[in-house]
Design an enzyme around this catalytic site. Sequence first.
Site, mmCIF file in Angstrom:
data_model
loop_
_atom_site.group_PDB
_atom_site.id
_atom_site.type_symbol
_atom_site.label_atom_id
_atom_site.label_comp_id
_atom_site.label_asym_id
_atom_site.label_seq_id
_atom_site.Cartn_x
_atom_site.Cartn_y
_atom_site.Cartn_z
ATOM 1 N N CYS A 104 0.861 -1.176 0.000
ATOM 2 C CA CYS A 104 0.000 0.000 0.000
ATOM 3 C C CYS A 104 0.903 1.234 0.000
ATOM 4 C CB CYS A 104 -0.878 -0.060 1.243
ATOM 5 S SG CYS A 104 -1.947 1.366 1.418
ATOM 6 N N CYS A 111 -3.109 15.491 2.264
ATOM 7 C CA CYS A 111 -4.100 15.376 1.182
ATOM 8 C C CYS A 111 -5.016 16.591 1.230
ATOM 9 C CB CYS A 111 -4.911 14.093 1.334
ATOM 10 S SG CYS A 111 -6.136 13.868 0.015
ATOM 11 N N CYS A 118 -10.733 10.641 7.652
ATOM 12 C CA CYS A 118 -9.385 10.232 7.252
ATOM 13 C C CYS A 118 -8.332 11.079 7.959
ATOM 14 C CB CYS A 118 -9.242 10.370 5.742
ATOM 15 S SG CYS A 118 -7.550 10.086 5.169
ATOM 16 N N SER A 197 -6.737 3.988 -6.073
ATOM 17 C CA SER A 197 -7.938 4.290 -5.290
ATOM 18 C C SER A 197 -8.143 5.798 -5.319
ATOM 19 C CB SER A 197 -7.728 3.809 -3.845
ATOM 20 O OG SER A 197 -8.821 4.197 -3.041
ATOM 21 N N SER A 219 -13.699 5.507 -3.668
ATOM 22 C CA SER A 219 -14.132 5.651 -2.274
ATOM 23 C C SER A 219 -15.490 6.330 -2.245
ATOM 24 C CB SER A 219 -13.091 6.479 -1.516
ATOM 25 O OG SER A 219 -11.873 5.774 -1.489
ATOM 26 N N LEU A 220 -16.506 5.540 -2.014
ATOM 27 C CA LEU A 220 -17.881 6.037 -2.139
ATOM 28 C C LEU A 220 -18.402 6.605 -0.811
ATOM 29 C CD1 LEU A 220 -19.411 6.000 -4.762
ATOM 30 C CD2 LEU A 220 -20.518 3.877 -4.052
ATOM 31 N N HIS A 221 -18.487 5.782 0.183
ATOM 32 C CA HIS A 221 -18.792 6.167 1.576
ATOM 33 C C HIS A 221 -20.187 6.724 1.857
ATOM 34 C CE1 HIS A 221 -14.580 5.461 1.965
ATOM 35 N NE2 HIS A 221 -14.213 6.597 1.427
ATOM 36 N N CYS A 344 -4.431 -0.511 6.043
ATOM 37 C CA CYS A 344 -4.095 0.180 4.811
ATOM 38 C C CYS A 344 -5.024 1.369 4.582
ATOM 39 C CB CYS A 344 -4.215 -0.808 3.673
ATOM 40 S SG CYS A 344 -3.545 -0.204 2.174
HETATM 41 N N1 SAH Z 1 -7.226 9.192 -1.591
HETATM 42 C C1 SAH Z 1 -7.585 7.925 -2.054
HETATM 43 C C2 SAH Z 1 -6.634 6.832 -1.623
HETATM 44 C C3 SAH Z 1 -6.110 6.905 -0.214
HETATM 45 S S1 SAH Z 1 -7.279 6.580 1.055
HETATM 46 C C4 SAH Z 1 -8.994 7.581 -1.665
HETATM 47 O O1 SAH Z 1 -9.591 8.307 -0.871
HETATM 48 O O2 SAH Z 1 -9.529 6.602 -2.190
HETATM 49 C C5 SAH Z 1 -7.518 4.832 0.872
HETATM 50 C C6 SAH Z 1 -8.769 4.298 1.515
HETATM 51 O O3 SAH Z 1 -8.707 4.371 2.941
HETATM 52 C C7 SAH Z 1 -9.997 5.079 1.112
HETATM 53 O O4 SAH Z 1 -11.044 4.228 0.723
HETATM 54 C C8 SAH Z 1 -10.346 5.796 2.370
HETATM 55 O O5 SAH Z 1 -11.688 6.078 2.407
HETATM 56 C C9 SAH Z 1 -9.933 4.818 3.437
HETATM 57 N N2 SAH Z 1 -9.787 5.441 4.755
HETATM 58 C C10 SAH Z 1 -9.317 6.657 5.032
HETATM 59 N N3 SAH Z 1 -9.370 6.904 6.349
HETATM 60 C C11 SAH Z 1 -9.874 5.792 6.929
HETATM 61 C C12 SAH Z 1 -10.167 5.424 8.278
HETATM 62 N N4 SAH Z 1 -9.941 6.248 9.292
HETATM 63 N N5 SAH Z 1 -10.677 4.200 8.498
HETATM 64 C C13 SAH Z 1 -10.882 3.346 7.476
HETATM 65 N N6 SAH Z 1 -10.634 3.639 6.187
HETATM 66 C C14 SAH Z 1 -10.134 4.854 5.913
HETATM 67 FE FE1 SF4 Z 2 -7.449 12.197 0.876
HETATM 68 FE FE2 SF4 Z 2 -8.290 9.676 0.431
HETATM 69 FE FE3 SF4 Z 2 -7.936 10.613 2.930
HETATM 70 FE FE4 SF4 Z 2 -9.959 11.522 1.474
HETATM 71 S S1 SF4 Z 2 -9.666 9.400 2.181
HETATM 72 S S2 SF4 Z 2 -8.556 12.769 2.698
HETATM 73 S S3 SF4 Z 2 -9.028 11.561 -0.544
HETATM 74 S S4 SF4 Z 2 -6.363 10.324 1.408
#
Ligand code: SAH
Ligand code: SF4
Length: 377
Positions: A104, A111, A118, A197, A219-221, A344
């Site tokens: 990863c 970011c 995140c 991603s 990353s939908l959420h 990851c």
């Molecule tokens: N910026 C990109 C890739 C990095 S984040 C993105 O957002 O897709 C990679 C994954 O980790 C994303 O799906 C993000 O939603 C998830 N993620 C970030 N913070 C998290 C957390 N605290 N717990 C679980 N997953 C998390």
């Molecule tokens: Fe950036 Fe991905 Fe974290 Fe969102 S989840 S803040 S896009 S690293």
Amino acid sequence: MTANLLDFDLEGLAFFCEGLGEKKFRATQLFRWIHQRGMSNFDDMSDLAKVMREKLKAHAHVAALPILSQQISKDGTIKWLFDVGGGDAVETVFIPEDDRGTLCISSQAGCAVGCRFCSTGHQGFSRNLRTSEILAQLWFAEHFLRQYLNQTERVISNVVMMGMGEPLQNYTALIPSLKAMLDDHGYGLSRRRVTVSTSGVVPMMTRLSQDCPVALAVSLHAPNDALRDNLVPLNRKYPLNELLSECTLYLNKAPRDFITFEYCMLKGVNDQPAHAQELVTLIRHHASRGLRCKFNLIPFNPFKESGLLRSDDAAVEAFASVLIQAGFVTTIRKTRGDDIDAACGQLAGDVMDRTGVAQRIAQQRAVPIQWTDRKIS
Ligand code: SAH
Ligand code: SF4
């Protein structure tokens, strides 16, 4: 300043070699020494002419990132913290499984997207990583692991751009690094096993499908724009319908016939049965236009500053069963490396103010980890 050769894909390296007055095909040999064999000392690259080696010594180098820390979990997961200068650090995580080894990788220091759940988002944006800084994570990890696991064969079979940062907001540096990962003279990874991603940078998804189609995770959420605007602020620019239409188009070029949707499960926020139903309706609408997808539900890795909580296991399972009953392949991500806080894409242990990073870097510098070239017998 000489050039760091980790900044180049094979085409870039060929161009560089031509600039030194060397034949293009020499770049292939050089590329193989660096990426397949993990060498950085030009004198050890025995099939390159002495003259070329001298030129390389004068104009180029191959530099790894200084390591600030290395943590090894009971389950074999390894997390590295790399110093990228200026008080910034990025993380890389290796996740071993029976049938694969996944790395990863981070794409930015901090970011700019600023997702609420995140920890990287909470740090704010510092800067884009260079290609060499993205590739150095793989270069180091692959060759370290071969030595550490006493393996001559490739250890890393999969790469996921799920570390710190939004890869599609660092597109220029990302593409050559992906190309080096895919190159048969580099890491020779299958397109299906390299995953970008994204939080949904729609125009760059289009470009990725043209320039270097690899597997895509989005990353939908959230199942609606109001909630997604709140969790993933980029949604205000590229709302769900636009994003999902782009996902459908991406499939025309993608190496896999589905998009992976990541959905971070946040207690009471996006994890209710009604959210799951709404998600089914939304995705069915796009499925009728050709969208194929899988869901990956991610248990939230909590950190104090977020003010959010991890969904209960029962809620995650109930959510998953709504999706499964609707016919969507759905997995729940296993948490790995819990003891070293290395899930990851989740770098919560390191939500830190910039001063904190600088202090840590200063401390760690006192005990550098030695990294030496391996000689080939
Ligand atoms: N910026 C990109 C890739 C990095 S984040 C993105 O957002 O897709 C990679 C994954 O980790 C994303 O799906 C993000 O939603 C998830 N993620 C970030 N913070 C998290 C957390 N605290 N717990 C679980 N997953 C998390
Ligand atoms: Fe950036 Fe991905 Fe974290 Fe969102 S989840 S803040 S896009 S690293």
